[in-house]
Design a protein around this motif. Structure first.
Motif, mmCIF file in Angstrom:
data_model
loop_
_atom_site.group_PDB
_atom_site.id
_atom_site.type_symbol
_atom_site.label_atom_id
_atom_site.label_comp_id
_atom_site.label_asym_id
_atom_site.label_seq_id
_atom_site.Cartn_x
_atom_site.Cartn_y
_atom_site.Cartn_z
ATOM 1 N N SER A 183 -2.619 3.865 -5.875
ATOM 2 C CA SER A 183 -3.783 3.813 -4.997
ATOM 3 C C SER A 183 -4.784 4.916 -5.315
ATOM 4 O O SER A 183 -5.928 4.868 -4.868
ATOM 5 C CB SER A 183 -3.354 3.923 -3.530
ATOM 6 N N ALA A 184 -4.343 5.911 -6.082
ATOM 7 C CA ALA A 184 -5.261 6.980 -6.464
ATOM 8 C C ALA A 184 -6.401 6.424 -7.310
ATOM 9 O O ALA A 184 -7.491 6.997 -7.367
ATOM 10 C CB ALA A 184 -4.517 8.062 -7.246
ATOM 11 N N HIS A 238 0.819 -1.207 0.000
ATOM 12 C CA HIS A 238 0.000 0.000 0.000
ATOM 13 C C HIS A 238 0.854 1.260 0.000
ATOM 14 O O HIS A 238 0.519 2.253 -0.660
ATOM 15 C CB HIS A 238 -0.912 0.006 1.234
ATOM 16 N N ALA A 260 0.636 3.809 -3.054
ATOM 17 C CA ALA A 260 0.168 5.175 -2.823
ATOM 18 C C ALA A 260 1.233 6.202 -3.210
ATOM 19 O O ALA A 260 0.926 7.260 -3.767
ATOM 20 C CB ALA A 260 -0.212 5.351 -1.357
ATOM 21 N N ALA A 285 -5.342 1.435 1.753
ATOM 22 C CA ALA A 285 -4.769 2.243 0.674
ATOM 23 C C ALA A 285 -5.281 3.675 0.741
ATOM 24 O O ALA A 285 -4.512 4.639 0.607
ATOM 25 C CB ALA A 285 -5.124 1.621 -0.675
ATOM 26 N N LEU A 286 -6.580 3.830 0.949
ATOM 27 C CA LEU A 286 -7.162 5.165 1.012
ATOM 28 C C LEU A 286 -6.689 5.915 2.250
ATOM 29 O O LEU A 286 -6.568 7.143 2.237
ATOM 30 C CB LEU A 286 -8.688 5.066 1.002
ATOM 31 N N LEU A 307 -3.396 7.491 1.437
ATOM 32 C CA LEU A 307 -3.577 8.641 0.554
ATOM 33 C C LEU A 307 -4.094 9.862 1.317
ATOM 34 O O LEU A 307 -3.768 11.001 0.983
ATOM 35 C CB LEU A 307 -4.558 8.284 -0.575
#
Length: 211
Positions: free
Chosen positions: A64-65, A55, A59, A129-130, A133
């Motif tokens: 990950s975007a 991750h 990212a 992942a988010l 970010l």
């Protein structure tokens, strides 16, 4: 700093606090440590840390975007993740120690499998992942000369702190488990509780929306 990292102390403290919050990863480490000892818990922690590295680098380089902008990609990963969590939960619920069979024996799993399960539990969770970010960029200056490198450094710091906490969980869980391993009933209840929580995490992930 040359890397353009700001308020590193706040990042470290925030990361530690976030690592302490219980989740599927912590639950998996506790379960493996309680049933198979510190070595199994440590292996689970290493698997989870390896998943976190995926991750971090994804990212850092913008992969990950895709999860943040593509509803379809997010949904696919989310379905895989929740299905895997529910599968692990159901497996725990169905795992029973029959008469004359020690719970510690029926719970045994090879270290390779433990590592893989920890890795997949983390990788198939799109919320991780988010999270990277959303969280890490707050500590990178807008004029940082190499934002990807700054992201990786912060991600590694977060992961190392996480590993320290995870190994503490593994040690404490394995130590406490020695006091209850003599009781098949207690071990069975703990196993079912862990299985139920995994299913809850899977359902929660299934119902989550893209952020």
């Amino acid at each position: 700093m040359e890397l353009g990292i700001s308020e590193l102390w706040l990042f470290v403290i925030s990361g530690i606090m976030l690592n302490i919050i219980p989740g599927p990863d912590s639950l998996y480490i506790i379960g493996r440590s309680a049933s198979q000892g510190f070595r199994a818990g440590s292996t689970a922690a290493c698997g989870i840390a390896s998943g976190t590295l995926v991750h971090i680098f994804a990212a850092a380089f913008g992969l990950s975007a895709i999860l943040a902008t593509s509803a379809m990609a997010f949904t696919i990963i989310k379905i895989l993740g929740c299905a895997y969590l529910i599968y692990m939960g159901v497996s725990m619920l169905l795992s029973k120690a029959g008469p004359g069979v020690k719970n510690s024996e029926q719970s045994q799993a090879p270290l390779k499998k433990i590592f893989y399960q920890g890795f997949m539990t983390n990788v198939l969770n799109p919320k991780v992942a988010l999270f990277f970010l959303a969280f890490v960029p707050q500590f990178i200056a807008h004029d940082a000369p190499n934002k990807a490198l700054s992201f990786i450094v912060l991600g590694l710091i977060f992961n190392i702190n996480g590993m320290l906490w995870c190994h503490f969980l593994a040690w404490s869980s394995s130590s406490l488990s020695r006091k209850v391993k003599q009781s098949t009933r207690i071990s069975s209840v703990l196993n079912r509780l862990a299985g139920g929580l995994f299913i809850c995490f899977g359902i929660k992930l299934a119902l989550s929306e893209q952020v």
